[in-house]
Write a protein that holds these residues in place. Structure first.
Motif, PDB file in Angstrom:
ATOM      1  N   LYS A   4       0.614  -1.398   0.146  1.00 16.16           N
ATOM      2  CA  LYS A   4       0.011   0.087   0.018  1.00 16.16           C
ATOM      3  C   LYS A   4       1.183   1.203   0.335  1.00 16.16           C
ATOM      4  O   LYS A   4       1.456   0.999   0.835  1.00 16.16           O
ATOM      5  CB  LYS A   4      -1.474  -0.074   1.331  1.00 16.16           C
ATOM      6  N   GLU A  25      -6.833  12.930  -2.546  1.00 13.34           N
ATOM      7  CA  GLU A  25      -8.893  11.984  -3.034  1.00 13.34           C
ATOM      8  C   GLU A  25      -9.194  12.086  -4.318  1.00 13.34           C
ATOM      9  O   GLU A  25      -9.402  10.290  -4.278  1.00 13.34           O
ATOM     10  CB  GLU A  25      -9.842  13.111  -2.413  1.00 13.34           C
ATOM     11  N   ASP A  28      -5.842   6.741  -6.615  1.00 12.66           N
ATOM     12  CA  ASP A  28      -5.974   5.420  -5.564  1.00 12.66           C
ATOM     13  C   ASP A  28      -5.687   4.693  -4.403  1.00 12.66           C
ATOM     14  O   ASP A  28      -5.840   3.699  -3.752  1.00 12.66           O
ATOM     15  CB  ASP A  28      -6.460   4.140  -7.045  1.00 12.66           C
ATOM     16  N   VAL A  29      -4.937   5.661  -3.522  1.00 17.40           N
ATOM     17  CA  VAL A  29      -4.478   5.661  -2.589  1.00 17.40           C
ATOM     18  C   VAL A  29      -5.413   4.878  -1.102  1.00 17.40           C
ATOM     19  O   VAL A  29      -6.385   6.109  -1.877  1.00 17.40           O
ATOM     20  CB  VAL A  29      -3.638   6.789  -2.343  1.00 17.40           C
ATOM     21  N   GLU A  30      -5.209   4.020  -0.282  1.00 18.03           N
ATOM     22  CA  GLU A  30      -5.636   3.970   0.835  1.00 18.03           C
ATOM     23  C   GLU A  30      -5.648   5.150   1.757  1.00 18.03           C
ATOM     24  O   GLU A  30      -6.432   5.494   2.539  1.00 18.03           O
ATOM     25  CB  GLU A  30      -5.962   2.640   1.507  1.00 18.03           C
ATOM     26  N   ILE A  31      -4.507   5.416   2.049  1.00 20.73           N
ATOM     27  CA  ILE A  31      -4.131   5.936   3.537  1.00 20.73           C
ATOM     28  C   ILE A  31      -3.168   7.620   3.136  1.00 20.73           C
ATOM     29  O   ILE A  31      -2.207   7.147   1.688  1.00 20.73           O
ATOM     30  CB  ILE A  31      -2.908   4.575   3.398  1.00 20.73           C
ATOM     31  N   SER A  59     -12.220  13.990   3.359  1.00 25.92           N
ATOM     32  CA  SER A  59     -11.559  13.091   2.745  1.00 25.92           C
ATOM     33  C   SER A  59     -12.739  11.891   2.885  1.00 25.92           C
ATOM     34  O   SER A  59     -12.797  11.605   4.703  1.00 25.92           O
ATOM     35  CB  SER A  59      -9.742  12.513   2.807  1.00 25.92           C
ATOM     36  N   LYS A  60     -12.214  10.282   2.300  1.00 27.99           N
ATOM     37  CA  LYS A  60     -12.924   9.173   3.068  1.00 27.99           C
ATOM     38  C   LYS A  60     -11.838   8.211   2.753  1.00 27.99           C
ATOM     39  O   LYS A  60     -11.833   7.192   4.090  1.00 27.99           O
ATOM     40  CB  LYS A  60     -13.787   8.282   1.858  1.00 27.99           C
ATOM     41  N   LYS A  61     -10.347   8.623   2.719  1.00 22.44           N
ATOM     42  CA  LYS A  61      -9.183   8.054   3.339  1.00 22.44           C
ATOM     43  C   LYS A  61      -9.017   7.919   4.253  1.00 22.44           C
ATOM     44  O   LYS A  61      -9.437   8.457   5.597  1.00 22.44           O
ATOM     45  CB  LYS A  61      -8.100   8.581   2.392  1.00 22.44           C
ATOM     46  N   ILE A  62      -7.889   6.300   4.998  1.00 18.97           N
ATOM     47  CA  ILE A  62      -7.193   6.348   6.260  1.00 18.97           C
ATOM     48  C   ILE A  62      -6.868   7.424   6.659  1.00 18.97           C
ATOM     49  O   ILE A  62      -5.329   7.576   5.681  1.00 18.97           O
ATOM     50  CB  ILE A  62      -6.342   4.336   6.039  1.00 18.97           C
TER      51      ILE A  62
END
Ligand code: DX5
Ligand code: ZN
Length: 215
Positions: A4, A25, A28-31, A59-62
């Protein structure tokens, strides 16, 4: 497991962090990695929990908060409240690391312990059952844009060995000087999450830079 990628906003425009988060945002990263420096453990002062709280709805990311502060016990509750999803603190600044890990986890947040490049992995061996992740610094903390210190790969390999032998499931994150070349060495040693500041945010196309680090 594919590695990741966690872009660090330390290399972003400090006068416009909202725009940095919104641009990330679109990738495509999650974090998203957030470097909190308090001016004592490391010289610079960066972001506080108020900033994280105001970025959270955008943001919806971690949100991966890396605390480089002298008093993690003071800041941990603040960043839990601000909406962090992952919080790590340095073993070098912690009086009661085991207790802080439990405190973070009991709030439903992932808990990580951080090792400086000069700290042996042995120091955290007794904490490995408690951690969700270990963050191995591959530069001395405080600044982006430094060169990767190859010797830290020994710590990473040691951690990966203990993880396997003891059937543990913590993730290994590496932070500092990550580029296409050092990313490959990290992946080979057992790293799951690669933090990159200048290697992404100083590039023209962030998604292209992310893809290059991942592949
Ligand atoms: C350094 C920070 C890093 C920093 C990495 O103290 O913990 O997260 O942003 O920056 P680069 O990727 O530029 O080395
Ligand atoms: Zn960091």
């Amino acid at each position: 497991m594919t590695v990741k990628i966690a872009p660090s906003i330390l290399s972003g425009d400090f006068s416009n962090m909202g725009a940095v988060i919104e641009k990330l945002e679109q990738t495509d990263v999650e974090i998203i990695h957030i470097d909190v420096m308090g001016g004592q453990f490391v010289a610079p002062i960066t972001f506080g929990y108020q900033m994280v709280k105001t970025l959270r709805p955008r943001s919806k990311k971690i949100f991966d908060v890396h605390l480089m502060v002298q008093t993690p016990e003071v800041q941990i509750p603040q960043f839990i409240e601000a909406g962090a999803d992952m919080i790590s603190f340095h073993v070098e600044t912690s009086k009661h690391p085991h207790c802080y890990l439990q405190q973070i986890k009991s709030a439903g947040v992932k808990a990580g312990i951080v090792l400086n490049p000069g700290t042996s992995a042995q120091v955290i061996k007794t904490l490995l059952e408690e951690v969700d992740y270990v963050l191995q610094m591959s530069v001395n903390p405080g600044f982006g844009g430094q060169s990767f210190i190859p010797r830290v790969l020994e710590n990473i390999e040691q951690l990966a060995k203990w993880r396997e032998k003891e059937h543990l499931s913590f993730a290994i994150e590496v932070d500092g000087g990550v580029n296409e070349i050092t990313a490959a060495a990290c992946r080979k040693s057992g790293v799951d999450i690669l933090v990159a500041g200048s290697g992404i945010l100083e590039k023209d196309d962030w998604q292209v830079a992310i893809n290059q680090l991942r592949d």
